[in-house]
Design an enzyme around this catalytic site. Structure first.
Site, PDB file in Angstrom:
ATOM      1  N   LYS A 190      -2.109  -1.604  -3.719  1.00 23.82           N
ATOM      2  CA  LYS A 190      -2.959  -0.421  -3.689  1.00 23.82           C
ATOM      3  C   LYS A 190      -2.081   0.823  -3.723  1.00 23.82           C
ATOM      4  O   LYS A 190      -1.130   0.892  -2.933  1.00 23.82           O
ATOM      5  CB  LYS A 190      -3.808  -0.441  -2.409  1.00 23.82           C
ATOM      6  CG  LYS A 190      -4.739   0.755  -2.228  1.00 23.82           C
ATOM      7  CD  LYS A 190      -5.502   0.647  -0.911  1.00 23.82           C
ATOM      8  CE  LYS A 190      -6.478   1.820  -0.759  1.00 23.82           C
ATOM      9  NZ  LYS A 190      -7.209   1.780   0.516  1.00 23.82           N
TER      10      LYS A 190
ATOM     11  N   LYS B 121       0.867  -1.179   0.000  1.00 22.67           N
ATOM     12  CA  LYS B 121       0.000   0.000   0.000  1.00 22.67           C
ATOM     13  C   LYS B 121       0.905   1.231   0.000  1.00 22.67           C
ATOM     14  O   LYS B 121       1.610   1.497   0.972  1.00 22.67           O
ATOM     15  CB  LYS B 121      -0.920   0.000   1.217  1.00 22.67           C
ATOM     16  CG  LYS B 121      -1.885   1.180   1.253  1.00 22.67           C
ATOM     17  CD  LYS B 121      -2.815   1.077   2.456  1.00 22.67           C
ATOM     18  CE  LYS B 121      -3.787   2.241   2.514  1.00 22.67           C
ATOM     19  NZ  LYS B 121      -4.673   2.160   3.699  1.00 22.67           N
TER      20      LYS B 121
END
Length: 339
Positions: free
Chosen positions: A255, A203
């Site tokens: 992400k 992320k």
């Protein structure tokens, strides 16, 4: 025939001559089961609240969330990832409402699970940022820094209340070191070996989270660069993957999706578990804004980005277009235009 005889002898264009031909030889196919719908539920509202920065997306009421979950089942998508938006007055430094069995996220999990049963995977974002008054994903120490290990204690409790509320899957998204192992142990301690972990493994700190901050009513001051990954790096993503799998992750995620397709491809090539990618708020909003201006063909842009994410290696895609895209894929007469 040209003056060069039969040259060129190899003509790849033969396989692009018609929609049926292109469909037959397509190397990547989207399916409704590829999609997970991220959804926001807000405490204390009687009508869905439009999110200005994300046209077409709302902060749901409990009732409208249940309707959205049923629509997701009917469209054939695999899951719904829930984010809770508490009343501002309930936020505190520890994100206490995030572990309150009667907090908005846990209430919503029970609502949706009662509505759809096992026909849809009910997933819970496991993070504190929606619930803290400082907006960070963890507990702060005396100097205002995120305290990794104190945060893990909060994540363990959060995992247990989310499982008790009916989550099939929890998604630890705070990027704390050791979070997957702690969450797995916490779930196993209460006999919830059946609850899966979708690890937000890679992320990155990103400019594309902007609209999401409005969606969850974020109170963030500063940034998250000390715990989310540096966009300049890719090797540490593979290290994070290795650690998360060793700690018990069932699935891993990259992400954002679009700006990090290279990371997604590397992760997908390196693991033997399902890989997810999150097409985040900024990716969504850019296309919606450009389409509203008439600068891009909305439907084609949606399809192209989702196809690119799957082509890069995602087994599952979290996207705010999940239900819409699934419906169009299931109804050829309504399908996205392909020229």
């Amino acid at each position: 025939m040209s003056k060069y005889g039969s040259f060129p002898g190899t003509r790849p264009r033969r396989l692009r001559t018609s929609p049926v031909m292109r469909r037959m030889v397509a190397e990547t196919r989207l399916h409704p089961a590829d999609f997970i719908l991220p959804a926001f539920v807000r405490e204390g509202v009687s009508e869905p609240v439009p999110i200005a920065a994300m046209p077409g997306v709302v902060q749901h009421t409990r009732d409208s969330l249940k309707k959205a979950a049923l629509e997701a089942v009917e469209a054939g998508i695999s899951g719904i990832m829930l984010f809770g938006v508490p009343e501002e007055s309930k936020k505190d430094a520890l994100g206490t409402v995030g572990t309150d069995p009667d907090g908005i996220l846990q209430v919503a999990l029970r609502d949706v699970r009662a509505e759809v049963g096992d026909d849809l995977l009910v997933m819970a974002d496991l993070c504190l940022d929606e619930f803290t008054d400082h907006g960070h994903c963890g507990v702060l120490d005396a100097e205002g820094r995120v305290d990794n290990d104190a945060t893990l204690e909060r994540y363990a409790e959060m995992a247990q209340v989310q499982a008790d509320a009916g989550a099939h899957v929890v998604g630890p998204s705070g990027m704390m070191d050791g979070q997957i192992g702690v969450v797995r142990d916490a779930l196993d301690q209460i006999g919830r070996e059946d609850v899966a972990i979708l690890a937000y493994t890679a992320k990155y700190t990103s400019a594309f989270y902007g609209p999401f901050r409005e969606a969850v009513g974020s109170s963030l001051q500063g940034d998250r660069k000390t715990y989310q990954q540096d966009p300049a790096n890719w090797r540490e993503s593979l290290r994070e993957v290795e650690l998360d799998l060793a700690e018990g992750a069932d699935m891993v995620m990259v992400k954002p999706a679009g700006p990090y397709l290279d990371i997604l491809a590397r992760v997908a090539d390196s693991v033997d578990v399902p890989v997810a990618a999150y097409q985040i708020s900024g990716e969504y909003s850019m296309i919606e804004a450009a389409a509203e201006k008439g600068w891009v063909d909305r439907d084609r842009a949606i399809l192209e980005t989702l196809t690119g994410i799957k082509r890069a290696g995602a087994r599952t895609i979290l996207t705010y277009w999940a239900t819409e895209a699934a419906r169009k894929l299931r109804q050829p007469s309504q399908a996205f235009t392909s020229r």
